[in-house]
Design an enzyme around this catalytic site. Structure first.
Site, PDB file in Angstrom:
ATOM      1  N   TYR A  36      -1.965 -39.853 -24.666  1.00 35.79           N
ATOM      2  CA  TYR A  36      -1.068 -40.950 -25.469  1.00 35.79           C
ATOM      3  C   TYR A  36      -1.753 -41.766 -27.026  1.00 35.79           C
ATOM      4  O   TYR A  36      -0.900 -42.480 -27.603  1.00 35.79           O
ATOM      5  CB  TYR A  36      -0.327 -41.610 -24.948  1.00 35.79           C
ATOM      6  CG  TYR A  36       0.290 -40.297 -23.823  1.00 35.79           C
ATOM      7  CD1 TYR A  36      -0.493 -40.411 -22.768  1.00 35.79           C
ATOM      8  CD2 TYR A  36       0.948 -39.619 -24.377  1.00 35.79           C
ATOM      9  CE1 TYR A  36       0.280 -39.520 -21.630  1.00 35.79           C
ATOM     10  CE2 TYR A  36       1.701 -38.782 -23.185  1.00 35.79           C
ATOM     11  CZ  TYR A  36       1.640 -38.773 -21.909  1.00 35.79           C
ATOM     12  OH  TYR A  36       1.999 -37.894 -20.905  1.00 35.79           O
ATOM     13  N   GLY A  82       8.928 -36.755 -16.235  1.00 32.78           N
ATOM     14  CA  GLY A  82       7.254 -37.806 -17.336  1.00 32.78           C
ATOM     15  C   GLY A  82       7.492 -36.753 -18.798  1.00 32.78           C
ATOM     16  O   GLY A  82       6.338 -36.274 -18.923  1.00 32.78           O
ATOM     17  N   ASP A 131      12.545 -41.910 -20.071  1.00 31.77           N
ATOM     18  CA  ASP A 131      11.580 -40.904 -20.291  1.00 31.77           C
ATOM     19  C   ASP A 131      11.173 -39.644 -21.118  1.00 31.77           C
ATOM     20  O   ASP A 131      10.699 -39.481 -21.477  1.00 31.77           O
ATOM     21  CB  ASP A 131       9.953 -40.839 -18.764  1.00 31.77           C
ATOM     22  CG  ASP A 131       9.960 -41.946 -18.446  1.00 31.77           C
ATOM     23  OD1 ASP A 131       9.077 -41.770 -17.085  1.00 31.77           O
ATOM     24  OD2 ASP A 131       9.556 -42.905 -19.122  1.00 31.77           O
ATOM     25  N   HIS A 175      -2.545 -38.040 -14.845  1.00 31.49           N
ATOM     26  CA  HIS A 175      -0.971 -37.302 -13.233  1.00 31.49           C
ATOM     27  C   HIS A 175      -1.185 -36.068 -12.814  1.00 31.49           C
ATOM     28  O   HIS A 175      -2.300 -36.223 -13.454  1.00 31.49           O
ATOM     29  CB  HIS A 175      -0.425 -37.900 -14.747  1.00 31.49           C
ATOM     30  CG  HIS A 175      -0.035 -38.818 -15.366  1.00 31.49           C
ATOM     31  ND1 HIS A 175       0.155 -38.576 -16.708  1.00 31.49           N
ATOM     32  CD2 HIS A 175       0.614 -40.076 -15.330  1.00 31.49           C
ATOM     33  CE1 HIS A 175      -0.137 -40.084 -16.985  1.00 31.49           C
ATOM     34  NE2 HIS A 175       0.294 -41.222 -16.291  1.00 31.49           N
ATOM     35  N   ASP A 182      -6.014 -33.621 -15.994  1.00 30.23           N
ATOM     36  CA  ASP A 182      -4.575 -34.924 -16.274  1.00 30.23           C
ATOM     37  C   ASP A 182      -4.845 -35.712 -16.444  1.00 30.23           C
ATOM     38  O   ASP A 182      -5.056 -35.638 -14.674  1.00 30.23           O
ATOM     39  CB  ASP A 182      -2.897 -34.369 -16.741  1.00 30.23           C
ATOM     40  CG  ASP A 182      -2.051 -34.855 -17.644  1.00 30.23           C
ATOM     41  OD1 ASP A 182      -2.077 -36.092 -16.941  1.00 30.23           O
ATOM     42  OD2 ASP A 182      -1.584 -34.887 -18.151  1.00 30.23           O
ATOM     43  N   HIS A 216       5.294 -32.030 -15.474  1.00 32.15           N
ATOM     44  CA  HIS A 216       6.145 -33.147 -14.717  1.00 32.15           C
ATOM     45  C   HIS A 216       7.411 -32.015 -14.129  1.00 32.15           C
ATOM     46  O   HIS A 216       7.986 -32.818 -13.184  1.00 32.15           O
ATOM     47  CB  HIS A 216       5.843 -33.724 -15.097  1.00 32.15           C
ATOM     48  CG  HIS A 216       4.526 -34.985 -15.455  1.00 32.15           C
ATOM     49  ND1 HIS A 216       4.043 -35.360 -13.911  1.00 32.15           N
ATOM     50  CD2 HIS A 216       4.263 -35.237 -16.170  1.00 32.15           C
ATOM     51  CE1 HIS A 216       3.013 -35.899 -13.953  1.00 32.15           C
ATOM     52  NE2 HIS A 216       2.685 -36.285 -15.494  1.00 32.15           N
ATOM     53  N   ASP A 229      -5.232 -37.513 -21.702  1.00 35.78           N
ATOM     54  CA  ASP A 229      -4.938 -38.942 -20.992  1.00 35.78           C
ATOM     55  C   ASP A 229      -5.821 -39.326 -19.838  1.00 35.78           C
ATOM     56  O   ASP A 229      -6.113 -40.607 -19.591  1.00 35.78           O
ATOM     57  CB  ASP A 229      -3.189 -39.254 -20.960  1.00 35.78           C
ATOM     58  CG  ASP A 229      -3.055 -38.447 -20.107  1.00 35.78           C
ATOM     59  OD1 ASP A 229      -1.891 -38.417 -19.320  1.00 35.78           O
ATOM     60  OD2 ASP A 229      -3.871 -37.166 -17.983  1.00 35.78           O
TER      61      ASP A 229
END
Lengths: 574, 430
Positions: B300, B145, B95, B174, B172, B137, B261
């Site tokens: 993304y 991440g 990643d 995430h 986000d 992250h 995202d």
């Protein structure tokens, strides 16, 4: 500076540590209140989790399966694998406790969540962590004595720092207080689905930040405790601080006229160009907008803001030769065949930094492709599919490197400006096996032009796969490697005859085309062949042209497959 | 009432010319596109533009371990094969690939956030923007991440030198695990993250039950959501949570991570927010009128990222942007509509009203623990500070805060209403 891995103990000062970490720089004045944290100890990260049942820890429980792998952000294929489940014995209530790494510094003694003062008993410490595949690969049947895990210093002999273990929780050993339960593998799966274990927040010296101390008086700009102070701001930083707070590129505009209206910028207006919407028209307006901004900012600020590194402005820094070479490298390394043109780009342009190459790629190359995509496949645009090369229908078997995008265009690339590349391949071909110098030409293709990679040897793969019964010698396509005279644009000239033959087979060709070619690797221009099969206006057979003899081998396999063994002698079809 | 906000915007063109590798979804080129779109809308007229300094290793080590920073500094794509152990130790390679100019990339985006915090500390601006930042992250001792250095933690640590309490908000898709983890034990930073949770979605943390520990207990708030949340649900929940948080916690500064995202159509995301919905959250936070540090984050689908952050730059500048994207070098990316709007497809919202309500209730419950906790001294809280206990479902959400409390706070009277220019009705509850 980074040393090769060598054993270190936890409390040992790291020799040859980075100089900046222990020296006091001028920055210290500006970075006040830096906690006096000892940086000498290696933050030996204890990611070890449950160890009590070593025999439960399987080396690669997730072997090819990453379905339950949550620690990778990239999307993976989800598969349910019973092997996976059996490796994880979750208790009926998969509640896990937080754990603390062994006492270091101010973190206090280790403890479980259940009992604050309870001495850490490794058999009762659990944590569920999902790790990436690499962790699986490195997870090891730790053969270290459990007592040493948290009791004192952990020596390298015990645990490799990079070793990370998966949770292997035996329901028998989870907690003292939990009832023993035997969970069968079949039940585990449903348990896992219904009650996915909660991943805990790692805590410990190697996780939490060191909070600077706050003292009201330290805040030099706030005379009172109130944080909503309206005190006059400090208008200027000291020079050191200024340097570390950013360099002003565009100061605040003095004019208030724009500030009041609330409406900023003017949207795109229509134009009066006769060829409105064409690439030329768009390019003209982009240039006009740039010049306007250059006038607004002045040339210095214009450059500072990065405008010279944007869009076609980047192309100005590349020679025409370089640009052609760039395109050729990409075409010759289609990602659909598992190739990575980035390595070749670095080799081919040794004087260009990676940054320049990336900049050209996104600012020139990709944008030009988008210009084409926008016009010929507006519904299938995907500019995040950077590695998309050529035109492919997403329905064919080709999957580009696991890209999760649909392919973009279904029709051949047709530049409005009718760009035809005459690529001199000699420079690029130095390091590849070469049979004959070639010339890439745009193939007249039903009135459209497409880019052709080095057309050194035109093979009849298309024809062969399309209709096994059609012998190459039947048509005027008896091409062989030596016989091909690229200078005459043989591909083009032979297209007519071929096309008529193949057209008849078109209905069947599609499937065969895809079927045969999906396994063929290393064929340059492969994607164009695919495109040829799929393009609706396809009338002429486009002959893919492998780059060199090396790449003929896979073709050979395919030819043999079609014609039978021995029909291929590497020189041409018999 | 505060005068017009002064905005500082940070950007360095070098940040966009790095490449994570083939097929990697993180494409820093989106930052070039964003910047260029912002300029083509002439937003530079309303803000100051700065080029950040490249953060020094010692600055990065304010949070990260020294050996990790040093490794990042030294490792290159050519030498990574020699250091496989360290690569594993620091979670590099998949990643978080090692690519050329990796460290410089980290220095730029981290430097931007640190500079932004310093400017805010010195009150040289009211709002500071660093779209290159927001890589939430990254952990103290490892990458994660697609994030190598956690610029948010570094920025917050900088802000903590001047503010007793800092609020961190993360939209986000995430979970903002790196930031939450860094401040898990302290009450000086409250972290609030709205994210997708479950189905083994990365990173796996962010459960409602994770509230912090020790002194930091109840100073971490997690809002776990399911697929398909739409503008209405998200914004309502966001407003309810954030207004309560600010009212209770009274931060001195706010850090807002605007990962794109969470937009509909993101390659990795699974929410169904439109740009209007996403931006409405930014507007709400801006209207709290606290020193504000805004960063980017995930995102993304490049064009949507550029659209979103451009719209949000406009919002922070109180500027209305016309939908038609003006001519600019990257305009081809915005075909076929060349509009700031993004299409959102029909997507089932798996977040039921009752589910969202239960989350909100739990969050409020946790916040109540702070109010009455004697161990937490909110020095600025006047002794007669009182929060009425009422059932919010029966109240008009727009009138939640009573006049008494409002007077206690030096904020605009219409703080809980969208700004004057707001034509966004998402935040208005029926």
């Amino acid at each position: 500076m980074v040393r090769a891995h060598c054993p270190i103990t936890r409390n040992q000062e790291v020799p040859d540590g980075p100089a900046w970490a222990s020296t006091s720089l001028d920055l210290d004045q500006l970075i006040e209140n830096r906690p006096a944290t000892s940086r000498s100890t290696v933050p030996f990260e204890l990611k070890i989790t449950s160890i009590f049942e070593l025999n439960m820890v399987q080396k690669r429980p997730f072997d090819e399966d990453e379905s339950n792998d949550v620690s990778s952000k990239q999307p993976r294929q989800m598969e349910h694998d019973s092997r996976l489940v059996s490796a994880l014995d979750f208790p009926p209530e998969p509640v896990v406790q937080s754990y603390y790494t062994s006492g270091e510094g101010g973190n206090g003694s280790t403890k479980t969540k259940a009992e604050g003062g309870e001495k850490l008993d490794i058999a009762h410490i659990t944590e569920i962590q999902f790790r990436t595949k690499k962790d699986v690969e490195t997870s090891v049947l730790g053969s270290f004595p459990s007592s040493s895990l948290f009791a004192g210093s952990i020596s390298e002999e015990d645990i490799r720092p990079e070793t990370q273990f998966h949770i292997m929780l035996s329901p028998d050993h989870i907690f003292e207080r939990q009832p023993r339960t035997i969970v069968h593998p079949g039940e585990i799966f449903s348990l896992l689905l219904d009650h996915p274990p909660r991943k805990l927040v790692p805590v410990g010296r190697c996780h939490q930040a060191d909070i600077p101390e706050w003292r009201a008086h330290f805040c030099k700009k706030a005379p009172s405790l109130s944080e909503h102070t309206e005190a006059a701001p400090n208008l200027a930083l000291e020079s050191d601080e200024e340097r570390l707070a950013g360099t002003c590129v565009v100061p605040m505009s003095d004019s208030e006229q724009l500030a009041d209206t609330g409406v900023v910028g003017v949207g795109r207006k229509g134009c009066i160009c006769e060829d409105e919407g064409s690439i030329r028209c768009v390019q003209q307006h982009i240039t006009e907008a740039r010049e306007k901004l250059r006038g607004t900012f002045g040339p210095e600020t214009f450059t500072e803001l990065g405008f010279c590194d944007v869009g076609e402005g980047v192309a100005e820094k590349w020679s025409e030769e370089e640009e052609k070479l760039f395109h050729k490298v990409i075409f010759s390394n289609p990602t659909s065949l598992g190739k990575n043109y980035w390595n070749d780009l670095a080799v081919v342009f040794p004087s260009r930094s990676k940054r320049e190459i990336v900049s050209y790629y996104f600012n020139v190359y990709m944008l030009r492709r988008r210009a084409e995509q926008n016009r010929f496949a507006p519904l299938n645009i995907d500019s995040d599919d950077d590695e998309w090369v050529g035109t492919e229908d997403s329905t064919d078997n080709e999957v580009q490197n696991g890209e999760d995008d649909d392919s973009v265009a279904e029709s051949p690339i047709v530049p409005d400006h009718k760009e035809i590349l005459d690529i001199n391949t000699s420079a690029y071909d130095e390091d590849v096996v070469q049979s004959a110098p070639v010339d890439a030409r745009a193939v007249a293709f039903g009135g459209d032009n497409i880019y052709v990679p080095e057309a050194c040897t035109c093979k009849l793969e298309v024809k062969c796969s399309l209709d096994p019964t059609v012998r190459p010698s039947d048509g005027n396509l008896s091409l062989d490697t030596e016989g091909l005279d690229a200078q005459e644009g043989t591909c083009t000239s032979s297209g007519a005859g071929f096309g008529s033959q193949v057209t008849m087979e078109k209905a069947d060709s599609h499937k065969q085309c895809t079927g045969h070619l999906s396994g063929a690797n290393g064929i340059g221009g492969h994607e164009f062949m695919m495109e040829a099969c799929n393009a609706r206006e396809w009338e002429f057979g486009y002959l893919p042209c492998p780059r060199n003899e090396v790449e003929l081998l896979p073709t050979c396999n395919m030819i043999e497959e079609v014609f039978g063994a021995g029909s291929w002698d590497g020189q041409g079809l018999n | 009432m505060r005068s017009k906000d002064k905005i500082a915007y940070f950007y360095d063109g070098d940040v966009g010319n790095v490449y994570f590798g083939p097929s990697h979804p993180m494409k820093p080129h989106r930052l070039c596109m964003t910047h260029h779109l912002v300029l083509s809308y002439e937003l530079h007229n309303k803000m100051e533009i700065y080029r950040p300094h490249k953060a020094y290793p010692v600055e990065l080590a304010q949070f990260h371990s020294a050996d990790y920073v040093e490794f990042l500094n030294r490792i290159t794509p050519d030498t990574q094969a020699l250091f496989s152990n360290e690569m594993v130790k620091y979670n590099l390679g998949e990643d978080c690939p090692v690519f050329e100019n990796l460290f410089e990339f980290c220095q730029i985006y981290a430097g931007g956030t640190i500079d932004a915090a310093r400017r805010l500390n010195n009150q040289l601006c009211d709002i500071a923007i660093n779209w290159a930042g927001g890589l939430h992250h990254a952990k103290k001792c490892e990458a994660s991440g697609f994030c190598y250095v956690n610029d948010l933690v570094l920025g917050i640590l900088e802000l903590l030198k001047h503010h007793a309490r800092v609020l961190y908000i993360d939209i986000d898709v995430h979970h903002g695990d790196g930031v939450e983890e860094a401040f898990y034990f302290t009450d000086r930073v409250m972290t609030v993250s709205f994210h997708k949770y479950g189905d083994m979605f990365f990173p796996g943390t962010g459960d409602l039950k994770d509230v912090g520990e020790r002194e930091g207990k109840f100073y971490a708030i997690n809002v776990p959501l399911k697929d398909g949340i739409d503008d209405t649900s998200f914004c309502r929940l966001f407003k309810l949570v954030i207004t309560k948080v600010v009212e209770t916690y009274q931060p001195g500064a706010i850090v807002l991570q605007c990962g794109a995202d969470s937009l509909a159509g993101d390659r990795l995301g699974c929410f169904n927010l439109s740009i209007e919905g996403h931006a409405a959250c930014v507007r709400l936070v801006k209207n709290l009128n606290l020193p504000l540090l805004v960063t980017g984050g995930g995102g993304y689908t490049k064009e949507n990222v550029a659209r979103c952050w451009t719209v949000e730059t406009g919002i922070l500048l109180d500027a209305e942007l016309p939908d038609e994207i003006p001519e600019n070098d990257y305009i081809k990316y915005f075909a076929p509509d060349y509009s700031l709007k993004i299409p959102s497809g029909p997507m089932e919202n798996l977040n039921s009203k009752s589910y969202l309500n239960s989350i909100r209730q739990q969050v409020h419950e946790n916040l109540r623990s702070i109010q009455h906790s004697p161990s937490v001294q909110l020095q600025e809280v006047p002794p007669d500070f009182y929060i009425p206990d009422f059932d919010e479902d029966e109240q008009n959400p727009d009138e939640r805060v009573n006049r008494h409390k409002k007077d206690k706070q030096i904020q605009r009277d219409d703080e809980y209403y969208a700004g004057d220019n707001d034509n966004d009705h998402i935040m208005d509850d029926a």
